[in-house]
Design a protein around this motif. Structure first.
Motif, PDB file in Angstrom:
ATOM      1  N   GLN A 145       5.161  16.177   1.072  1.00 12.38           N
ATOM      2  CA  GLN A 145       4.256  15.333   0.292  1.00 12.38           C
ATOM      3  C   GLN A 145       4.842  13.929   0.122  1.00 12.38           C
ATOM      4  N   ILE A 146       6.155  13.841  -0.004  1.00 10.24           N
ATOM      5  CA  ILE A 146       6.798  12.534  -0.076  1.00 10.24           C
ATOM      6  C   ILE A 146       6.583  11.775   1.227  1.00 10.24           C
ATOM      7  N   GLN A 147       6.669  12.495   2.355  1.00 11.22           N
ATOM      8  CA  GLN A 147       6.431  11.853   3.639  1.00 11.22           C
ATOM      9  C   GLN A 147       5.000  11.328   3.731  1.00 11.22           C
ATOM     10  N   GLU A 148       4.050  12.110   3.241  1.00 12.83           N
ATOM     11  CA  GLU A 148       2.659  11.651   3.222  1.00 12.83           C
ATOM     12  C   GLU A 148       2.511  10.415   2.332  1.00 12.83           C
ATOM     13  N   MET A 149       3.246  10.398   1.213  1.00 12.34           N
ATOM     14  CA  MET A 149       3.215   9.250   0.312  1.00 12.34           C
ATOM     15  C   MET A 149       3.748   8.012   1.020  1.00 12.34           C
ATOM     16  N   ARG A 150       4.814   8.188   1.775  1.00  4.77           N
ATOM     17  CA  ARG A 150       5.386   7.072   2.531  1.00  4.77           C
ATOM     18  C   ARG A 150       4.394   6.561   3.573  1.00  4.77           C
ATOM     19  N   GLU A 151       3.701   7.472   4.224  1.00 11.31           N
ATOM     20  CA  GLU A 151       2.733   7.069   5.247  1.00 11.31           C
ATOM     21  C   GLU A 151       1.581   6.273   4.631  1.00 11.31           C
ATOM     22  N   ARG A 152       1.116   6.697   3.470  1.00 10.36           N
ATOM     23  CA  ARG A 152       0.051   5.940   2.799  1.00 10.36           C
ATOM     24  C   ARG A 152       0.555   4.565   2.370  1.00 10.36           C
ATOM     25  N   ALA A 153       1.814   4.505   1.903  1.00 10.10           N
ATOM     26  CA  ALA A 153       2.385   3.228   1.479  1.00 10.10           C
ATOM     27  C   ALA A 153       2.520   2.286   2.673  1.00 10.10           C
ATOM     28  N   ALA A 154       2.980   2.814   3.809  1.00 12.23           N
ATOM     29  CA  ALA A 154       3.114   1.991   5.010  1.00 12.23           C
ATOM     30  C   ALA A 154       1.757   1.468   5.463  1.00 12.23           C
ATOM     31  N   LYS A 155       0.751   2.327   5.394  1.00  9.66           N
ATOM     32  CA  LYS A 155      -0.605   1.921   5.779  1.00  9.66           C
ATOM     33  C   LYS A 155      -1.100   0.784   4.875  1.00  9.66           C
ATOM     34  N   ALA A 156      -0.877   0.926   3.574  1.00  9.15           N
ATOM     35  CA  ALA A 156      -1.320  -0.091   2.628  1.00  9.15           C
ATOM     36  C   ALA A 156      -0.585  -1.413   2.849  1.00  9.15           C
ATOM     37  N   TYR A 157       0.710  -1.324   3.152  1.00  5.34           N
ATOM     38  CA  TYR A 157       1.495  -2.549   3.327  1.00  5.34           C
ATOM     39  C   TYR A 157       1.110  -3.270   4.611  1.00  5.34           C
ATOM     40  N   VAL A 158       0.899  -2.520   5.683  1.00 10.09           N
ATOM     41  CA  VAL A 158       0.502  -3.143   6.947  1.00 10.09           C
ATOM     42  C   VAL A 158      -0.880  -3.785   6.818  1.00 10.09           C
ATOM     43  N   ALA A 159      -1.756  -3.196   6.034  1.00 12.07           N
ATOM     44  CA  ALA A 159      -3.075  -3.797   5.801  1.00 12.07           C
ATOM     45  C   ALA A 159      -2.914  -5.179   5.159  1.00 12.07           C
ATOM     46  N   ARG A 160      -1.953  -5.309   4.258  1.00  9.16           N
ATOM     47  CA  ARG A 160      -1.700  -6.615   3.628  1.00  9.16           C
ATOM     48  C   ARG A 160      -1.090  -7.588   4.639  1.00  9.16           C
ATOM     49  N   VAL A 187       7.501   0.150   9.450  1.00 12.35           N
ATOM     50  CA  VAL A 187       7.765  -0.225   8.051  1.00 12.35           C
ATOM     51  C   VAL A 187       9.023   0.489   7.556  1.00 12.35           C
ATOM     52  N   PRO A 188      10.018  -0.245   7.069  1.00 17.12           N
ATOM     53  CA  PRO A 188      11.277   0.384   6.639  1.00 17.12           C
ATOM     54  C   PRO A 188      11.123   1.207   5.354  1.00 17.12           C
ATOM     55  N   GLN A 189      12.025   2.139   5.194  1.00 15.84           N
ATOM     56  CA  GLN A 189      11.980   3.016   4.024  1.00 15.84           C
ATOM     57  C   GLN A 189      12.148   2.240   2.729  1.00 15.84           C
ATOM     58  N   ALA A 248       6.845   2.830  -3.471  1.00 15.98           N
ATOM     59  CA  ALA A 248       5.777   3.754  -3.864  1.00 15.98           C
ATOM     60  C   ALA A 248       6.355   5.057  -4.395  1.00 15.98           C
ATOM     61  N   VAL A 249       7.334   5.603  -3.693  1.00 20.05           N
ATOM     62  CA  VAL A 249       7.930   6.886  -4.096  1.00 20.05           C
ATOM     63  C   VAL A 249       8.592   6.762  -5.459  1.00 20.05           C
ATOM     64  N   ASN A 250       9.410   5.726  -5.626  1.00 22.31           N
ATOM     65  CA  ASN A 250      10.105   5.550  -6.913  1.00 22.31           C
ATOM     66  C   ASN A 250       9.134   5.231  -8.038  1.00 22.31           C
ATOM     67  N   GLY A 251       8.051   4.516  -7.711  1.00 26.51           N
ATOM     68  CA  GLY A 251       7.037   4.239  -8.709  1.00 26.51           C
ATOM     69  C   GLY A 251       6.379   5.516  -9.198  1.00 26.51           C
ATOM     70  N   PHE A 252       6.076   6.419  -8.246  1.00 28.63           N
ATOM     71  CA  PHE A 252       5.516   7.715  -8.626  1.00 28.63           C
ATOM     72  C   PHE A 252       6.484   8.493  -9.501  1.00 28.63           C
ATOM     73  N   LEU A 253       7.755   8.530  -9.121  1.00 25.70           N
ATOM     74  CA  LEU A 253       8.743   9.289  -9.891  1.00 25.70           C
ATOM     75  C   LEU A 253       8.919   8.709 -11.290  1.00 25.70           C
ATOM     76  N   HIS A 259       1.889   0.740  -6.433  1.00 22.43           N
ATOM     77  CA  HIS A 259       3.122   0.105  -6.903  1.00 22.43           C
ATOM     78  C   HIS A 259       3.570  -1.022  -5.970  1.00 22.43           C
ATOM     79  N   LEU A 260       3.106  -1.009  -4.726  1.00 23.24           N
ATOM     80  CA  LEU A 260       3.449  -2.081  -3.797  1.00 23.24           C
ATOM     81  C   LEU A 260       2.851  -3.410  -4.229  1.00 23.24           C
ATOM     82  N   ARG A 261       1.798  -3.358  -5.041  1.00 27.00           N
ATOM     83  CA  ARG A 261       1.139  -4.583  -5.470  1.00 27.00           C
ATOM     84  C   ARG A 261       2.009  -5.408  -6.411  1.00 27.00           C
TER      85      ARG A 261
END
Length: 239
Positions: free
Chosen positions: A38-53, A75-77, A83-88, A196-198
């Protein structure tokens, strides 16, 4: 299905090391909510959102992203960690607001037990099964109760004693009353973690953006001079 009230007795955990503070316990519980996949999926969504920007920023140079997937893979970790740390952090706060320090300590001890680890994994796999019309077995106790016969099938005798000890205590009753609402909000937080990337301004001044510009097929740049000049500009900013 048997409808029961449950709570937490911690005598089975004598000798178990406990967390130093309620915040430590809350942080541990927030991390235990989510599995590595699930963390990996979270990272993938974060990368998608960042590349869109980034795509919007690059469009100012008449550069069009053609292969979003390859760009997202670059997109680097360090960025998806936001996003991950924001969720935590959000999850930690939810636990702190839901339970007392004593309850957090007892819940954290139970979460470290073999009984909980096994049931939570099985519950995740059960609820992830395809076929939304299928009736799902209630494995994690909540105010609806749980299927005792099913739990006994899944746990060893000692693990079942741990399970019953926790859910027969006062803390267990509180946990059972709160868990469904808590987990619902945590699941929503996980899906929305990219927000959280915003808090950070997106920038094209990054090595992985240079890599995307230099690679074949990730972006489309009508004018090769624009590509060359932009790459040089970014590299200069990174020095």
């Amino acid at each position: 299905m048997i409808r029961l009230l449950f709570s937490v007795v911690i005598i089975f955990c004598i000798g178990t090391k406990v967390s130093a503070s309620s915040k430590d316990d809350a942080a541990y519980l927030a991390r235990q909510f989510i599995f590595e996949e699930q963390i990996q999926e979270m990272r993938e969504r974060a990368a998608k959102a960042y590349v869109a920007r980034l795509a919007r920023l690059l469009s100012e140079y008449s550069i069009k992203v053609k292969d979003f997937g390859r760009f997202e893979d670059l997109v680097p970790q360090a960025i998806t960690d936001i996003a991950v740390n924001g969720f935590l952090d959000d999850g930690t706060q939810r636990y702190l607001e839901t339970f007392t320090a004593q309850q957090l300590n007892e819940i954290a001890i139970f979460h470290r037990s073999g009984a909980w680890q096994k049931l939570y994994r099985i519950s995740y796999e059960e609820m992830s099964r395809e076929g939304p019309g299928e009736e799902k077995t209630i494995i994690i106790p909540n105010f609806h109760g749980y299927e005792e016969s099913k739990i006994k099938e899944l746990l060893s005798f000692q693990e079942f004693l741990q399970f019953r000890a926790f859910f027969d205590s006062e803390t267990g009753k509180v946990f059972m009353d709160e868990v469904e609402s808590l987990f619902f909000h945590l699941a929503f937080d996980a899906l929305a973690a990219s927000v959280h990337l915003r808090r950070f301004e997106a920038t094209i001044n990054a090595e992985f953006v240079v890599e995307a510009l230099e690679a074949k097929g990730i972006v489309e740049i009508p004018n090769p001079i624009v590509r060359k000049n932009l790459i040089a500009q970014i590299k200069k900013e990174l020095r």
